[in-house]
Motif scaffolding. Structure first.
Motif, PDB file in Angstrom:
ATOM      1  N   GLY A  57      20.220   9.015  -8.587  1.00 51.38           N
ATOM      2  CA  GLY A  57      21.221   8.599  -9.560  1.00 51.38           C
ATOM      3  C   GLY A  57      22.518   8.137  -8.926  1.00 51.38           C
ATOM      4  N   ALA A  58      22.722   8.437  -7.653  1.00 49.87           N
ATOM      5  CA  ALA A  58      23.935   8.009  -6.950  1.00 49.87           C
ATOM      6  C   ALA A  58      23.800   6.533  -6.570  1.00 49.87           C
ATOM      7  CB  ALA A  58      24.149   8.854  -5.702  1.00 49.87           C
ATOM      8  N   ALA A  59      24.922   5.892  -6.342  1.00 49.01           N
ATOM      9  CA  ALA A  59      24.924   4.468  -6.011  1.00 49.01           C
ATOM     10  C   ALA A  59      24.129   4.191  -4.741  1.00 49.01           C
ATOM     11  CB  ALA A  59      26.359   3.977  -5.851  1.00 49.01           C
ATOM     12  N   ARG A  60      24.241   5.072  -3.757  1.00 43.82           N
ATOM     13  CA  ARG A  60      23.519   4.881  -2.494  1.00 43.82           C
ATOM     14  C   ARG A  60      22.010   4.925  -2.725  1.00 43.82           C
ATOM     15  NH1 ARG A  60      24.834   8.660   2.623  1.00 43.82           N
ATOM     16  NH2 ARG A  60      24.548  10.205   0.995  1.00 43.82           N
ATOM     17  N   HIS A  61      21.553   5.829  -3.565  1.00 43.22           N
ATOM     18  CA  HIS A  61      20.132   5.939  -3.897  1.00 43.22           C
ATOM     19  C   HIS A  61      19.660   4.688  -4.633  1.00 43.22           C
ATOM     20  CE1 HIS A  61      16.665   7.264  -6.336  1.00 43.22           C
ATOM     21  NE2 HIS A  61      16.379   7.988  -5.277  1.00 43.22           N
ATOM     22  N   THR A  62      20.452   4.231  -5.571  1.00 38.29           N
ATOM     23  CA  THR A  62      20.096   3.033  -6.339  1.00 38.29           C
ATOM     24  C   THR A  62      19.992   1.815  -5.427  1.00 38.29           C
ATOM     25  OG1 THR A  62      21.214   3.939  -8.273  1.00 38.29           O
ATOM     26  CG2 THR A  62      20.762   1.580  -8.293  1.00 38.29           C
ATOM     27  N   GLY A  63      20.953   1.637  -4.538  1.00 32.03           N
ATOM     28  CA  GLY A  63      20.900   0.520  -3.595  1.00 32.03           C
ATOM     29  C   GLY A  63      19.660   0.580  -2.717  1.00 32.03           C
ATOM     30  N   TYR A  64      19.331   1.776  -2.259  1.00 35.29           N
ATOM     31  CA  TYR A  64      18.144   1.967  -1.424  1.00 35.29           C
ATOM     32  C   TYR A  64      16.893   1.551  -2.193  1.00 35.29           C
ATOM     33  CZ  TYR A  64      15.097   4.272   1.978  1.00 35.29           C
ATOM     34  OH  TYR A  64      14.148   4.534   2.938  1.00 35.29           O
ATOM     35  N   MET A  65      16.757   2.027  -3.411  1.00 41.21           N
ATOM     36  CA  MET A  65      15.566   1.743  -4.210  1.00 41.21           C
ATOM     37  C   MET A  65      15.459   0.265  -4.585  1.00 41.21           C
ATOM     38  SD  MET A  65      13.986   4.558  -4.293  1.00 41.21           S
ATOM     39  CE  MET A  65      12.767   4.398  -5.578  1.00 41.21           C
ATOM     40  N   TYR A  66      16.580  -0.401  -4.831  1.00 42.22           N
ATOM     41  CA  TYR A  66      16.549  -1.826  -5.185  1.00 42.22           C
ATOM     42  C   TYR A  66      16.144  -2.709  -4.012  1.00 42.22           C
ATOM     43  CZ  TYR A  66      18.884  -1.368  -9.760  1.00 42.22           C
ATOM     44  OH  TYR A  66      19.201  -1.081 -11.056  1.00 42.22           O
ATOM     45  N   TYR A  67      16.607  -2.390  -2.815  1.00 42.53           N
ATOM     46  CA  TYR A  67      16.410  -3.293  -1.690  1.00 42.53           C
ATOM     47  C   TYR A  67      15.249  -2.928  -0.775  1.00 42.53           C
ATOM     48  CZ  TYR A  67      20.336  -6.071  -3.001  1.00 42.53           C
ATOM     49  OH  TYR A  67      21.161  -6.925  -3.680  1.00 42.53           O
ATOM     50  N   TRP A  68      14.652  -1.772  -0.950  1.00 44.75           N
ATOM     51  CA  TRP A  68      13.497  -1.404  -0.139  1.00 44.75           C
ATOM     52  C   TRP A  68      12.355  -2.416  -0.311  1.00 44.75           C
ATOM     53  CZ3 TRP A  68       8.370  -0.292  -0.202  1.00 44.75           C
ATOM     54  CH2 TRP A  68       7.858   0.407   0.888  1.00 44.75           C
ATOM     55  N   PRO A  69      11.980  -2.793  -1.543  1.00 37.89           N
ATOM     56  CA  PRO A  69      10.874  -3.757  -1.710  1.00 37.89           C
ATOM     57  C   PRO A  69      11.154  -5.112  -1.068  1.00 37.89           C
ATOM     58  CG  PRO A  69      11.370  -2.695  -3.799  1.00 37.89           C
ATOM     59  CD  PRO A  69      12.456  -2.312  -2.847  1.00 37.89           C
ATOM     60  N   THR A  70      12.395  -5.574  -1.103  1.00 34.34           N
ATOM     61  CA  THR A  70      12.736  -6.852  -0.482  1.00 34.34           C
ATOM     62  C   THR A  70      12.491  -6.789   1.024  1.00 34.34           C
ATOM     63  OG1 THR A  70      14.427  -7.231  -2.161  1.00 34.34           O
ATOM     64  CG2 THR A  70      14.585  -8.544  -0.152  1.00 34.34           C
ATOM     65  N   SER A 101       0.817  -1.203   0.000  1.00 34.82           N
ATOM     66  CA  SER A 101       0.000   0.000   0.000  1.00 34.82           C
ATOM     67  C   SER A 101       0.857   1.262   0.000  1.00 34.82           C
ATOM     68  CB  SER A 101      -0.942   0.010   1.198  1.00 34.82           C
ATOM     69  OG  SER A 101      -0.209   0.083   2.397  1.00 34.82           O
ATOM     70  N   ARG A 102       2.077   1.175   0.495  1.00 32.95           N
ATOM     71  CA  ARG A 102       2.946   2.351   0.539  1.00 32.95           C
ATOM     72  C   ARG A 102       4.171   2.212  -0.346  1.00 32.95           C
ATOM     73  NH1 ARG A 102       2.439   5.024   6.340  1.00 32.95           N
ATOM     74  NH2 ARG A 102       0.360   4.275   6.784  1.00 32.95           N
ATOM     75  N   LYS A 103       4.234   1.179  -1.110  1.00 34.46           N
ATOM     76  CA  LYS A 103       5.427   0.934  -1.927  1.00 34.46           C
ATOM     77  C   LYS A 103       5.721   2.098  -2.866  1.00 34.46           C
ATOM     78  CE  LYS A 103       7.526  -2.466  -4.911  1.00 34.46           C
ATOM     79  NZ  LYS A 103       7.387  -3.727  -5.590  1.00 34.46           N
ATOM     80  N   THR A 104       4.703   2.664  -3.463  1.00 34.07           N
ATOM     81  CA  THR A 104       4.942   3.757  -4.414  1.00 34.07           C
ATOM     82  C   THR A 104       5.214   5.073  -3.711  1.00 34.07           C
ATOM     83  OG1 THR A 104       2.577   4.184  -4.565  1.00 34.07           O
ATOM     84  CG2 THR A 104       3.532   2.697  -6.207  1.00 34.07           C
ATOM     85  N   ARG A 105       4.912   5.158  -2.419  1.00 28.92           N
ATOM     86  CA  ARG A 105       5.119   6.403  -1.689  1.00 28.92           C
ATOM     87  C   ARG A 105       6.304   6.334  -0.746  1.00 28.92           C
ATOM     88  NH1 ARG A 105      -0.799   7.150   0.566  1.00 28.92           N
ATOM     89  NH2 ARG A 105      -0.250   5.063   1.183  1.00 28.92           N
ATOM     90  N   ARG A 106       7.195   5.372  -0.934  1.00 25.28           N
ATOM     91  CA  ARG A 106       8.341   5.262  -0.033  1.00 25.28           C
ATOM     92  C   ARG A 106       9.180   6.525  -0.109  1.00 25.28           C
ATOM     93  NH1 ARG A 106       9.902   0.657  -3.513  1.00 25.28           N
ATOM     94  NH2 ARG A 106      10.984   1.527  -5.273  1.00 25.28           N
ATOM     95  N   SER A 107       9.724   6.890   1.003  1.00 21.29           N
ATOM     96  CA  SER A 107      10.514   8.111   1.032  1.00 21.29           C
ATOM     97  C   SER A 107      11.990   7.764   1.146  1.00 21.29           C
ATOM     98  CB  SER A 107      10.083   8.995   2.198  1.00 21.29           C
ATOM     99  OG  SER A 107      10.295   8.323   3.416  1.00 21.29           O
ATOM    100  N   VAL A 108      12.753   8.325   0.260  1.00 15.23           N
ATOM    101  CA  VAL A 108      14.195   8.135   0.252  1.00 15.23           C
ATOM    102  C   VAL A 108      14.796   9.307   1.021  1.00 15.23           C
ATOM    103  CG1 VAL A 108      16.228   7.941  -1.223  1.00 15.23           C
ATOM    104  CG2 VAL A 108      14.048   6.999  -1.988  1.00 15.23           C
ATOM    105  N   PRO A 109      15.743   9.045   1.904  1.00 15.00           N
ATOM    106  CA  PRO A 109      16.360  10.159   2.632  1.00 15.00           C
ATOM    107  C   PRO A 109      16.873  11.242   1.691  1.00 15.00           C
ATOM    108  CG  PRO A 109      17.107   8.060   3.511  1.00 15.00           C
ATOM    109  CD  PRO A 109      16.300   7.759   2.287  1.00 15.00           C
ATOM    110  N   GLU A 110      16.730  12.486   2.094  1.00 12.24           N
ATOM    111  CA  GLU A 110      17.115  13.609   1.243  1.00 12.24           C
ATOM    112  C   GLU A 110      18.596  13.612   0.907  1.00 12.24           C
ATOM    113  OE1 GLU A 110      15.784  17.366   2.697  1.00 12.24           O
ATOM    114  OE2 GLU A 110      13.770  16.604   3.088  1.00 12.24           O
ATOM    115  N   SER A 111      19.420  13.032   1.767  1.00 14.42           N
ATOM    116  CA  SER A 111      20.860  13.010   1.503  1.00 14.42           C
ATOM    117  C   SER A 111      21.238  12.020   0.401  1.00 14.42           C
ATOM    118  CB  SER A 111      21.619  12.663   2.785  1.00 14.42           C
ATOM    119  OG  SER A 111      21.278  11.366   3.227  1.00 14.42           O
ATOM    120  N   TYR A 112      20.288  11.200  -0.043  1.00 15.61           N
ATOM    121  CA  TYR A 112      20.552  10.215  -1.093  1.00 15.61           C
ATOM    122  C   TYR A 112      20.215  10.850  -2.437  1.00 15.61           C
ATOM    123  CZ  TYR A 112      20.895   6.465   2.387  1.00 15.61           C
ATOM    124  OH  TYR A 112      21.268   5.667   3.424  1.00 15.61           O
ATOM    125  N   ARG A 113      21.208  11.398  -3.079  1.00 15.07           N
ATOM    126  CA  ARG A 113      21.023  12.083  -4.361  1.00 15.07           C
ATOM    127  C   ARG A 113      20.579  11.083  -5.430  1.00 15.07           C
ATOM    128  NH1 ARG A 113      24.978  12.653  -8.034  1.00 15.07           N
ATOM    129  NH2 ARG A 113      26.459  12.026  -6.443  1.00 15.07           N
TER     130      ARG A 113
END
Length: 99
Positions: free
Chosen positions: A71-84, A57-69
């Motif tokens: 396109g950066a590797a940290r942002h990509t890792g966050y987005m890939y592993y959040w659903p798991t 229900s909240r998968k599309t509204r997940r919030s990524v920390p503002e410090s995670y720019r």
């Protein structure tokens, strides 16, 4: 001729060290983001399950920390592993640190 060869060899070695260091920093950043995303997703999944909300229900509204720019590797890792993490938390599976 020997000095040119030595200079070329030193330049090549410096290039390999620079590329290896950059790659390692990229991988570490990805892993840190992945771990943060996994744990954030798991917490959200646990909350959604406890509140009786449907899965994702909240998968599309997940919030990524503002410090995670973006396109950066940290942002990509966050987005890939959040659903798991979310799915494991929602299903009530054991947390990795409880294991």
């Amino acid at each position: 001729m020997r000095r040119v060869f030595d200079a070329g060899l030193c330049a090549a070695l410096a290039g390999f060290i620079f590329i290896g260091g950059d790659y390692s920093a990229h991988e570490l950043s990805f892993e840190r983001g992945a771990l943060a995303g996994y744990h954030a997703g798991m917490e959200q999944g646990i909350l959604d399950r406890e509140m009786g909300l449907p899965a994702d229900s909240r998968k599309t509204r997940r919030s990524v920390p503002e410090s995670y720019r973006e396109g950066a590797a940290r942002h990509t890792g966050y987005m890939y592993y959040w659903p798991t993490g979310y799915h494991k938390g929602y299903k009530g599976q054991e947390r990795p640190d409880e294991g």
